[in-house]
Write a protein that holds these residues in place. Structure first.
Motif, mmCIF file in Angstrom:
data_model
loop_
_atom_site.group_PDB
_atom_site.id
_atom_site.type_symbol
_atom_site.label_atom_id
_atom_site.label_comp_id
_atom_site.label_asym_id
_atom_site.label_seq_id
_atom_site.Cartn_x
_atom_site.Cartn_y
_atom_site.Cartn_z
ATOM 1 N N ALA A 54 0.828 -1.209 0.000
ATOM 2 C CA ALA A 54 0.000 0.000 0.000
ATOM 3 C C ALA A 54 0.861 1.256 0.000
ATOM 4 O O ALA A 54 0.575 2.222 -0.716
ATOM 5 N N ILE A 55 1.930 1.264 0.789
ATOM 6 C CA ILE A 55 2.825 2.421 0.872
ATOM 7 C C ILE A 55 3.508 2.671 -0.469
ATOM 8 O O ILE A 55 3.584 3.812 -0.949
ATOM 9 N N LEU A 56 3.996 1.604 -1.090
ATOM 10 C CA LEU A 56 4.669 1.750 -2.389
ATOM 11 C C LEU A 56 3.718 2.293 -3.447
ATOM 12 O O LEU A 56 4.080 3.178 -4.236
ATOM 13 N N VAL A 57 2.501 1.760 -3.457
ATOM 14 C CA VAL A 57 1.514 2.209 -4.455
ATOM 15 C C VAL A 57 1.098 3.651 -4.191
ATOM 16 O O VAL A 57 1.041 4.479 -5.111
ATOM 17 N N LEU A 58 0.800 3.965 -2.933
ATOM 18 C CA LEU A 58 0.357 5.319 -2.580
ATOM 19 C C LEU A 58 1.407 6.369 -2.916
ATOM 20 O O LEU A 58 1.107 7.400 -3.514
ATOM 21 N N ASN A 59 2.654 6.103 -2.532
ATOM 22 C CA ASN A 59 3.707 7.070 -2.807
ATOM 23 C C ASN A 59 4.038 7.147 -4.288
ATOM 24 O O ASN A 59 4.426 8.198 -4.791
ATOM 25 N N GLY A 60 3.864 6.029 -4.989
ATOM 26 C CA GLY A 60 4.056 6.060 -6.431
ATOM 27 C C GLY A 60 3.033 6.954 -7.103
ATOM 28 O O GLY A 60 3.354 7.757 -7.988
ATOM 29 N N ILE A 61 1.787 6.835 -6.648
ATOM 30 C CA ILE A 61 0.726 7.695 -7.181
ATOM 31 C C ILE A 61 1.010 9.151 -6.859
ATOM 32 O O ILE A 61 0.888 10.028 -7.722
ATOM 33 N N ALA A 62 1.406 9.406 -5.601
ATOM 34 C CA ALA A 62 1.635 10.788 -5.160
ATOM 35 C C ALA A 62 2.778 11.453 -5.924
ATOM 36 O O ALA A 62 2.660 12.591 -6.379
ATOM 37 N N VAL A 63 3.874 10.725 -6.072
ATOM 38 C CA VAL A 63 5.066 11.316 -6.689
ATOM 39 C C VAL A 63 4.927 11.421 -8.205
ATOM 40 O O VAL A 63 5.213 12.469 -8.792
ATOM 41 N N LEU A 64 4.493 10.368 -8.849
ATOM 42 C CA LEU A 64 4.460 10.339 -10.309
ATOM 43 C C LEU A 64 3.225 11.015 -10.894
ATOM 44 O O LEU A 64 3.292 11.664 -11.936
ATOM 45 N N ALA A 65 2.106 10.853 -10.238
ATOM 46 C CA ALA A 65 0.874 11.424 -10.783
ATOM 47 C C ALA A 65 0.590 12.815 -10.245
ATOM 48 O O ALA A 65 -0.323 13.484 -10.719
ATOM 49 N N GLY A 66 1.359 13.256 -9.217
ATOM 50 C CA GLY A 66 1.184 14.618 -8.719
ATOM 51 C C GLY A 66 -0.195 14.901 -8.167
ATOM 52 O O GLY A 66 -0.770 15.965 -8.431
#
Length: 230
Positions: free
Chosen positions: A43-55
């Motif tokens: 969940a952490i990896l997915v959430l931070n991936g969304i936050a960083v890459l998708a802005g």
């Protein structure tokens, strides 16, 4: 390297004492440590991936009030199922059946609870400030910082589980989830479109009363099954 540790430390501090960290403490009464670690890590990896890459893609297209209401429902569900749980060893067949489901449950609950939280907003901010060229560093630093804070919550939960009387941790989990569920519900109702929401408090109190009554009934049925009441 300095940027990495700066982001990691900021994310770690932002998560300390947060509702998701306390939620993981409560989850230790229901799931094994490996299930919680797996579900939380993904969940952490997915959430931070969304936050960083998708802005902030999720925050733009999903209303914050809806995220809060979904999170409230998840908290209340876990509170309801925590009360009256039997803390006994499961046989191998039951354990194998639950192992595949438990990490997914942890993942979904943590994912919804963390959406729009200050730690995700922190990741979005760093991602926007540093740009795509530093996206990998920001993603890893945010993920490690968040997970490090949450692992503390998991370990505290399991320490309490081994040192407290049977049933006490389940009761603690019930109150933690119930409090967060009711507060998050009130927060979500206040975020509904419109300037004022005078109905938010009465609706929250009404749902809280119904929830408590249902919980007492469930606890009574669990502790005194049909045919075993003396």
């Amino acid at each position: 390297m300095l940027l990495f540790f700066k982001i990691l430390f900021t994310e770690f501090i932002a998560e300390m004492g947060d509702k998701t960290q306390l939620m993981l403490v409560a989850m230790t009464s229901k799931y094994k440590l490996r299930d919680i670690i797996l579900g939380t890590a993904v969940a952490i990896l997915v959430l931070n991936g969304i936050a960083v890459l998708a802005g902030g893609f999720v925050s733009e297209f999903i209303p914050t009030w809806l995220i809060r209401l979904i999170a409230a429902a998840a908290f209340l569900f876990f509170s309801f199922t925590s009360l009256g749980d039997k803390e006994e060893e499961e046989d191998d067949t039951r354990h194998k059946g639950r192992f595949a489901f438990a990490p997914l449950t942890v993942f979904c609950t943590f994912f919804v609870a963390e959406l729009g939280d200050k730690t995700q907003l922190t990741a979005i901010t760093f991602g926007a400030n540093e740009g795509l060229q530093a996206a990998l560093i920001v993603w890893l630093a945010c993920s490690i910082g968040l997970f490090a804070a949450d692992i503390i919550g998991m370990l505290i939960g399991y320490l309490l589980k081994s040192k407290t009387p049977d049933g006490l941790l389940n009761t603690l989990a019930f109150f933690i989830f119930a409090i967060f569920g009711i507060l998050t519900l009130y927060e979500g109702l206040n975020m509904l479109p419109g300037k004022t929401h005078p109905f938010a408090l009465p609706i929250t109190m009404g749902i809280a009363v119904i929830f408590m009554i249902a919980s007492v009934i469930r606890f009574t049925i669990t502790m005194y099954p049909k045919g075993k009441i003396k």
